[in-house]
Design a protein around this motif. Structure first.
Motif, PDB file in Angstrom:
ATOM      1  N   LYS A 196      28.744  32.572  75.196  1.00  0.00           N
ATOM      2  CA  LYS A 196      29.020  34.161  74.847  1.00  0.00           C
ATOM      3  C   LYS A 196      28.843  34.688  73.409  1.00  0.00           C
ATOM      4  O   LYS A 196      29.231  35.893  73.318  1.00  0.00           O
ATOM      5  CB  LYS A 196      30.642  33.682  75.161  1.00  0.00           C
ATOM      6  N   VAL A 197      29.508  33.767  71.855  1.00  0.00           N
ATOM      7  CA  VAL A 197      28.906  33.885  70.950  1.00  0.00           C
ATOM      8  C   VAL A 197      27.672  34.395  71.001  1.00  0.00           C
ATOM      9  O   VAL A 197      27.866  35.241  70.143  1.00  0.00           O
ATOM     10  CB  VAL A 197      29.288  32.603  70.493  1.00  0.00           C
ATOM     11  N   ASP A 198      26.679  33.850  71.337  1.00  0.00           N
ATOM     12  CA  ASP A 198      24.991  34.250  71.468  1.00  0.00           C
ATOM     13  C   ASP A 198      24.698  35.832  71.488  1.00  0.00           C
ATOM     14  O   ASP A 198      24.255  36.188  71.191  1.00  0.00           O
ATOM     15  CB  ASP A 198      24.041  33.222  72.106  1.00  0.00           C
ATOM     16  N   GLN A 199      25.657  36.238  73.201  1.00  0.00           N
ATOM     17  CA  GLN A 199      25.722  37.224  73.978  1.00  0.00           C
ATOM     18  C   GLN A 199      25.843  38.562  72.830  1.00  0.00           C
ATOM     19  O   GLN A 199      25.519  39.913  72.867  1.00  0.00           O
ATOM     20  CB  GLN A 199      26.505  37.028  75.123  1.00  0.00           C
ATOM     21  N   ILE A 200      27.370  37.774  72.205  1.00  0.00           N
ATOM     22  CA  ILE A 200      27.718  39.424  71.743  1.00  0.00           C
ATOM     23  C   ILE A 200      27.097  39.601  70.341  1.00  0.00           C
ATOM     24  O   ILE A 200      26.691  40.689  70.017  1.00  0.00           O
ATOM     25  CB  ILE A 200      29.298  38.741  71.075  1.00  0.00           C
ATOM     26  N   ARG A 201      26.478  38.522  70.066  1.00  0.00           N
ATOM     27  CA  ARG A 201      25.784  38.594  68.543  1.00  0.00           C
ATOM     28  C   ARG A 201      24.735  39.452  68.565  1.00  0.00           C
ATOM     29  O   ARG A 201      23.617  40.568  68.657  1.00  0.00           O
ATOM     30  CB  ARG A 201      24.960  37.179  67.872  1.00  0.00           C
ATOM     31  N   LEU A 202      24.260  39.399  70.243  1.00  0.00           N
ATOM     32  CA  LEU A 202      22.350  40.227  70.524  1.00  0.00           C
ATOM     33  C   LEU A 202      23.228  41.122  70.622  1.00  0.00           C
ATOM     34  O   LEU A 202      22.396  42.455  70.407  1.00  0.00           O
ATOM     35  CB  LEU A 202      22.008  38.802  71.822  1.00  0.00           C
ATOM     36  N   GLN A 210      22.327  47.070  68.441  1.00  0.00           N
ATOM     37  CA  GLN A 210      22.754  48.145  68.006  1.00  0.00           C
ATOM     38  C   GLN A 210      22.163  48.066  66.221  1.00  0.00           C
ATOM     39  O   GLN A 210      23.315  49.384  66.409  1.00  0.00           O
ATOM     40  CB  GLN A 210      24.568  48.857  68.056  1.00  0.00           C
ATOM     41  N   GLY A 211      21.585  47.704  66.297  1.00  0.00           N
ATOM     42  CA  GLY A 211      21.491  47.758  64.239  1.00  0.00           C
ATOM     43  C   GLY A 211      22.087  47.545  63.846  1.00  0.00           C
ATOM     44  O   GLY A 211      22.537  47.949  63.097  1.00  0.00           O
ATOM     45  N   LEU A 212      23.492  46.550  64.704  1.00  0.00           N
ATOM     46  CA  LEU A 212      24.657  45.526  63.181  1.00  0.00           C
ATOM     47  C   LEU A 212      24.263  44.192  63.649  1.00  0.00           C
ATOM     48  O   LEU A 212      23.249  43.473  64.411  1.00  0.00           O
ATOM     49  CB  LEU A 212      25.764  46.281  64.529  1.00  0.00           C
ATOM     50  N   TRP A 237      31.343  43.572  60.788  1.00  0.00           N
ATOM     51  CA  TRP A 237      30.214  43.646  61.390  1.00  0.00           C
ATOM     52  C   TRP A 237      29.498  44.685  60.119  1.00  0.00           C
ATOM     53  O   TRP A 237      30.892  44.966  59.216  1.00  0.00           O
ATOM     54  CB  TRP A 237      30.788  44.663  62.541  1.00  0.00           C
ATOM     55  N   ALA A 238      28.688  44.461  60.302  1.00  0.00           N
ATOM     56  CA  ALA A 238      28.116  46.051  58.805  1.00  0.00           C
ATOM     57  C   ALA A 238      26.702  46.394  59.611  1.00  0.00           C
ATOM     58  O   ALA A 238      26.067  45.632  60.631  1.00  0.00           O
ATOM     59  CB  ALA A 238      27.875  45.015  57.963  1.00  0.00           C
TER      60      ALA A 238
END
Ligand SMILES: [Zn+2]
Length: 495
Positions: free
Chosen positions: A467-473, A478-480, A491-492
């Motif tokens: 799930k962590v990886d999925q959210i990071r992806l 989104q360029g974030l 976030w940045a």
């Protein structure tokens, strides 16, 4: 506070001049708008963004600006000439529409794209077809002054007479009058004008012509150059401050506008003439026949064979602002991708700036001076003939200082509280309000982002790594980027 001195490049004098409006604090500005017979493209965006910066900066400096940008919905003939079909009437026939349906469709398209590009609407957006009586009156004035003649229901501007009276023609564009008079195109006998350099003020309409009006010279329609003179003088007076447009309009369009004004009122229509340069695509001129004509919607969506991907409106805006408006600007996928990154860097810088808090501590006078000067430098480019490229370069210099505070290498208290507020307020105002660079809706969905960050934290604590990886992806797409910072997870924009 006195208004800081602004320098503008005046095409009329071919030099940079200090901007001094005729009746400060009022400024009248007229810019030639689109002929609404097709989808707005990159070239339209450059002109509109150029004068949007002029409009925004003048207002920011404290001027009260009346900005008039017309919509040409009749009278613009093919190849900008006096012969050929009306561009709108031709499109109407092709699409089996009423000419005014064509006008409505492409005016709306243009306005929608301009809103997306964060281009402010002008104060007045008059249409040529809505000002027929004013145009007829203007022709009457020119005829009365002796600078126009009627022939078979059409009225032409008499260049020979105009020159004989020692009026300058060709001055703005630097054309040599003798060349214009001899004419590269000989009169073929079909035409009703005396000299090839003469231009139409009114054209007689054939009975089947769909857009025509009654006039003292019979049924017809106005010449293209006439509308701008009629509408600019109606809303801004005989002589106003700024006349703008693309360099492609220098001749014949703007030259004819000057001649019409001088003939009708004996006055120069505008004090400063500003012209934006053109856009090339991979080094080539843009044109429908060359197959490299990209509409703004195609650019946004990426649906064009020359495009690797879609580019957001703010990316396009940033791309334009990276060059001075008087330089040519070459479009390429690489240049747009670089602009997209740089735009995100600016947004990231502003986000970092907004997150800073002032914490009093010992003042570092040298740093205080340096930052105060760096903030003032943001104006330097803008005040020097609207050089947005210089202003953006100054911002990237300033960002190095912002990073110092953000990464806590320096305390915000190392500068005076006054300097700190100047840094935050002036920088944000210049980027957002003067350059018009704002966060785009898709990345501005901060609520959604924060909710996702909460999910991310939960998943991380529960060691649900998939799930962590999925959210990071998702963030990456989104360029974030998700950042594990000292103060927690944040976030940045991806650098
Ligand atoms: Zn015009």
């Amino acid at each position: 506070m006195p208004i800081p001195s602004l320098t503008v490049y005046n095409t009329l004098t071919r030099s940079k001049e200090e901007f001094q409006p005729i009746t400060p604090p009022h400024v009248g500005m007229y810019v030639c708008g689109p002929t609404v017979y097709g989808e707005a493209h990159l070239g339209h965006a450059r002109g509109a963004i150029t004068f949007d910066i002029v409009f925004r900066l003048l207002q920011h400096l404290g001027y009260k600006v009346r900005y008039v940008r017309n919509i040409t919905d009749v009278g613009h003939l093919e190849q900008d000439a006096d012969e050929g079909e009306d561009k709108i009437a031709k499109k109407a026939k092709l699409e089996r529409l009423e000419p005014m349906e064509v006008v409505q469709r492409y005016t709306e398209y243009y306005r929608r794209c301009m809103r997306q590009l964060n281009v402010l609407p002008p104060s007045i957006e008059p249409t040529a077809s809505g000002h027929i009586p004013e145009q007829i009156q203007l022709i009457k004035n020119i005829v009365k002054a002796g600078y126009a003649y009627e022939n078979k229901g059409s009225v032409y501007f008499d260049i020979e007479k105009f020159l004989a009276d020692k009026h300058a023609y060709g001055h703005l564009s630097g054309r040599i009058v003798e060349d214009l008079m001899s004419g590269s195109r000989a009169l073929d006998g079909q035409e009703t004008k005396k000299n090839s350099a003469d231009f139409a003020l009114w054209k007689q309409a054939a009975p089947e012509h769909i857009m025509q009006w009654q006039s003292p010279w019979g049924n017809g329609f106005p010449g293209w150059h006439l509308e701008c003179t009629a509408m600019s003088t109606k809303y801004l007076g005989d002589t106003f401050d700024i006349h703008g447009g693309g360099m492609d309009l220098l001749f014949p369009h703007h030259e004819c506008e000057i001649a019409q004004s001088k003939a009708a009122t004996s006055k120069e229509p505008a004090k400063y003439w500003l012209h934006n340069n053109m856009i090339t695509i991979n080094g080539q001129k843009m044109g429908k026949s060359l197959g490299n004509y990209i509409t703004l919607e195609e650019l946004f969506s990426g649906k064009h064979n020359l495009l690797d991907q879609g580019y957001s409106p703010m990316t396009i805006r940033f791309f334009m602002l990276q060059a001075h408006y008087r330089s040519t600007l070459d479009f390429s996928n690489d240049a747009l991708k670089a602009a997209s990154k740089a735009y995100k860097k600016v947004m990231n810088g502003l986000k970092m700036l907004r997150s800073l808090q002032y914490e009093p501590s010992e003042i570092d006078t040298a740093l205080d001076d340096e930052i105060s000067k760096a903030v003032d430098d943001l104006y330097k480019g803008l005040l020097d003939d609207f050089n947005t490229a210089i202003t953006l370069a100054s911002f990237f210099q300033l960002q190095k200082k912002i990073n110092l505070f953000f990464l806590k290498q320096k305390s915000t208290g190392a500068i005076r509280e006054e300097t700190f507020h100047k840094l935050v307020k002036q920088t944000t105002t210049i980027i957002q309000e003067v350059l018009g660079l704002i966060e785009e809706e898709d990345v501005n969905a901060e609520g959604l982002i924060l909710a996702l960050l909460d999910l991310y934290k939960e998943a991380k604590e529960a060691k649900e790594y998939a799930k962590v990886d999925q959210i990071r992806l998702y963030f990456k797409q989104q360029g974030l980027a998700i950042k594990d910072m000292k103060h927690g997870i944040d976030w940045a924009y991806e650098e």
